[in-house]
Write a protein that holds these residues in place. Structure first.
Motif, PDB file in Angstrom:
ATOM      1  N   VAL A 176      21.155  13.966 -83.117  1.00 56.35           N
ATOM      2  CA  VAL A 176      20.689  14.755 -84.256  1.00 56.35           C
ATOM      3  C   VAL A 176      21.274  16.156 -84.140  1.00 56.35           C
ATOM      4  O   VAL A 176      20.924  16.911 -83.237  1.00 56.35           O
ATOM      5  N   LEU A 200      24.321  12.141 -86.522  1.00 57.39           N
ATOM      6  CA  LEU A 200      23.669  12.597 -87.742  1.00 57.39           C
ATOM      7  C   LEU A 200      24.237  13.963 -88.103  1.00 57.39           C
ATOM      8  O   LEU A 200      24.017  14.951 -87.392  1.00 57.39           O
ATOM      9  N   ARG A 222      19.258  13.222 -94.468  1.00 59.90           N
ATOM     10  CA  ARG A 222      18.264  13.948 -93.682  1.00 59.90           C
ATOM     11  C   ARG A 222      16.879  13.397 -93.964  1.00 59.90           C
ATOM     12  O   ARG A 222      16.667  12.647 -94.909  1.00 59.90           O
ATOM     13  N   ALA A 226      17.359   9.711 -93.531  1.00 54.66           N
ATOM     14  CA  ALA A 226      18.090   9.566 -92.270  1.00 54.66           C
ATOM     15  C   ALA A 226      17.421   8.534 -91.375  1.00 54.66           C
ATOM     16  O   ALA A 226      18.101   7.715 -90.729  1.00 54.66           O
ATOM     17  N   VAL A 242      17.829   9.202 -78.038  1.00 52.39           N
ATOM     18  CA  VAL A 242      18.084  10.145 -79.125  1.00 52.39           C
ATOM     19  C   VAL A 242      18.280  11.526 -78.528  1.00 52.39           C
ATOM     20  O   VAL A 242      17.450  12.000 -77.740  1.00 52.39           O
ATOM     21  N   GLU A 244      18.456  15.419 -79.365  1.00 50.06           N
ATOM     22  CA  GLU A 244      18.054  16.381 -80.393  1.00 50.06           C
ATOM     23  C   GLU A 244      18.693  17.728 -80.066  1.00 50.06           C
ATOM     24  O   GLU A 244      18.395  18.334 -79.049  1.00 50.06           O
ATOM     25  N   SER A 251      14.158  18.365 -87.408  1.00 49.58           N
ATOM     26  CA  SER A 251      15.063  17.642 -86.517  1.00 49.58           C
ATOM     27  C   SER A 251      14.295  16.917 -85.422  1.00 49.58           C
ATOM     28  O   SER A 251      14.637  15.785 -85.050  1.00 49.58           O
ATOM     29  N   THR A 254      12.608  13.885 -86.979  1.00 46.48           N
ATOM     30  CA  THR A 254      13.608  12.832 -87.179  1.00 46.48           C
ATOM     31  C   THR A 254      13.948  12.149 -85.869  1.00 46.48           C
ATOM     32  O   THR A 254      14.022  10.913 -85.790  1.00 46.48           O
ATOM     33  N   ALA A 255      14.151  12.948 -84.820  1.00 46.81           N
ATOM     34  CA  ALA A 255      14.530  12.387 -83.523  1.00 46.81           C
ATOM     35  C   ALA A 255      13.485  11.401 -83.011  1.00 46.81           C
ATOM     36  O   ALA A 255      13.815  10.300 -82.547  1.00 46.81           O
ATOM     37  N   TYR A 267      15.666  16.583 -75.779  1.00 48.70           N
ATOM     38  CA  TYR A 267      15.770  17.721 -76.695  1.00 48.70           C
ATOM     39  C   TYR A 267      16.361  18.935 -75.987  1.00 48.70           C
ATOM     40  O   TYR A 267      15.932  19.314 -74.896  1.00 48.70           O
TER      41      TYR A 267
END
Length: 347
Positions: A176, A200, A222, A226, A242, A244, A251, A254-255, A267
Motif C-alpha cells: 500500500v 497499490l 482506493r 481497492a 501487506v 503499509e 491506508s 485498507t492494509a 507498517y
C-alpha cells in the motif's frame, strides 16, 4: 559550510551554518557526496510535523570521512561511508538486539543541536556504531552511489516492512503506497521470494517502477474499491503479507482489510492523522498480525549492502530527479507537487 534549514511551512532555505567538527572522541565528520529528500521530510515542509525555525533537515546521506575523534576505530579519513537515518552507539542492549532506533544514546539527523543530512558536511556521533564503510571505487559510479544512498532509509525501511509482514517464498504480498518506501517494499518482497506482488498505486511513472521491481499486479483503486480489487486478484482470500507505506487512517484500514486471515501487516508509513484505521476486533476475528515501526536501518545495512554490490537488488530507480544544494528548495516543491518521486542531491 552550507546546509538546508527549515524556517516554517513551505520555507526551505540553504544557508551558511557553523562547520561540522569533531566534538567528542567518538565523533567523525563526513563530507557529504550525495544526499536526498525523504517523503517524511514533507510533513515538516507542509507544517504537519513541527520544526523550530532555522532547524536543520535531512536524514539520508553518504560521503567521505574527513576527520575522526581519538576513540574512533572502524573508519578513517578518506573512507567512503553511508549513514543510516538514526545514529546509535552500537553497543547498548538494544543495538546488540538489532533495534538501533531505540539506542539510549541515539538520535535523528536534523534534530535540534545536530547536523542534517542535506548539507555539505555532517558531524556523526558514535561513528563506530553508526557508519558503514563502502568500497572506494563506488565513488566513481553514479548509479551505484544512488543505490547505496537508498540503503540509508527507503530500502532499509521497505525491507523492515517486508520482515514485519512475514514475507516468505511463495507468498502473496500487497504493498500500500507508491512512494519510494512502497516501491522499495516491492523490491524487498521480491528479494524474499514472494510469488505474487500487488502494488497499490495510481501514478503510472511509479507503478512502472513497481513492475520493474517485481510487482505482478497493480491496483489503482482506493478504499473499498481497492479492497475488492485485491480480493479478486487473490481468489477472495487477501494477501499473506501487506506492507503499509503511507501512514494515514485510510491506508491502514485498507492494509488490514486486504490481509488474508492469518496474515500480517507490516507498517512503516510515518503515522499522521490518528489511528482509527487499526480495527482491533477485525484483526482479532481474522487472526491478522500487526508489526513494524521505525526501521533499524543500521541492522539491515550489511546484508542489503552485499546484495546491492553483487547486483541482486538495485533501488536506484526511485531517484527520478537530481539537484545541487542550491536546488534543494525546488526539490521540496517538486516532491510536494508530486512532479518528482524522490530527489537526490549531488555535491
Amino acid at each position: 559550510m552550507r546546509a538546508t534549514v527549515i524556517h516554517g511551512p513551505n520555507d526551505i532555505r540553504v544557508e551558511e551554518v557553523p562547520d561540522a567538527a569533531v566534538r567528542h572522541p567518538t565523533d567523525a565528520v563526513v563530507r557529504v557526496v550525495t544526499a536526498c529528500i525523504c517523503g517524511s521530510d514533507l510533513w515538516a515542509y507542509r507544517g504537519v510535523a513541527r520544526r523550530e525555525p532555522g532547524q536543520r533537515i535531512g536524514h539520508e546521506f553518504l560521503g567521505v570521512v574527513e576527520a575522526t575523534g581519538a576513540e574512533v576505530t572502524s573508519v578513517r579519513t578518506g573512507d567512503l561511508v553511508v549513514a543510516p537515518f538514526v545514529w546509535s552507539d552500537g553497543v547498548c542492549d538494544f543495538c546488540r538486539e538489532g533495534l538501533h532506533t531505540s539506542c539510549p544514546h541515539g538520535g535523528f539527523w536534523g534534530e535540534p543541536g545536530s547536523d542534517g543530512g542535506q548539507g555539505e558536511a555532517v558531524r556523526v556521533p558514535y561513528a563506530d556504531g553508526t557508519l558503514v564503510r563502502l568500497p572506494a571505487e563506488a565513488a566513481g559510479d553514479d548509479r551505484l552511489l544512488a543505490a547505496l544512498l537508498a540503503l540509508s532509509d527507503v530500502m532499509s525501511t521497505g525491507h523492515h516492512a517486508a520482515l514485519a509482514a512475514r514475507v516468505r517464498p511463495g507468498a502473496t504480498v500487497a504493498v500500500v503506497g507508491d512512494g519510494a518506501v512502497g516501491l522499495c517494499g516491492v523490491l524487498a518482497a521480491r528479494r524474499l521470494g514472494a510469488e505474487q506482488i500487488i502494488a497499490l498505486g495510481r501514478h503510472p511513472a511509479r507503478t512502472d517502477i513497481a513492475r520493474a521491481f517485481g510487482a505482478t499486479d497493480v491496483v489503482a483503486e482506493r478504499g473499498e474499491a481497492a479492497v475488492a480489487a485485491v480480493r479478486e486478484l487473490t481468489k477472495g482470500q487477501g494477501a499473506h503479507a501487506v506492507l503499509e507505506a503511507v501512514g494515514t487512517e485510510e491506508s491502514m484500514r485498507t492494509a488490514i482489510s486486504i490481509a488474508r486471515d492469518g496474515g500480517a501487516v507490516g507498517y512503516v508509513g510515518v503515522p499522521h492523522g490518528g489511528s482509527a484505521g487499526v480495527e482491533i476486533r477485525q484483526m482479532f476475528n481474522r487472526n491478522v498480525a500487526l508489526g513494524g515501526g521505525v526501521a533499524p536501518a543500521r541492522a539491515y545495512l550489511p546484508e542489503l549492502l552485499a546484495d546491492v554490490l553483487d547486483g541482486t537488488i538495485d533501488p536506484s530507480p526511485v531517484f527520478d530527479r537530481t539537484v545541487t544544494l542550491d536546488g534543494v528548495p525546488d526539490g521540496y516543491r517538486a516532491m510536494d507537487e508530486r512532479t518528482a518521486l524522490k530527489v537526490r542531491i549531488a555535491f
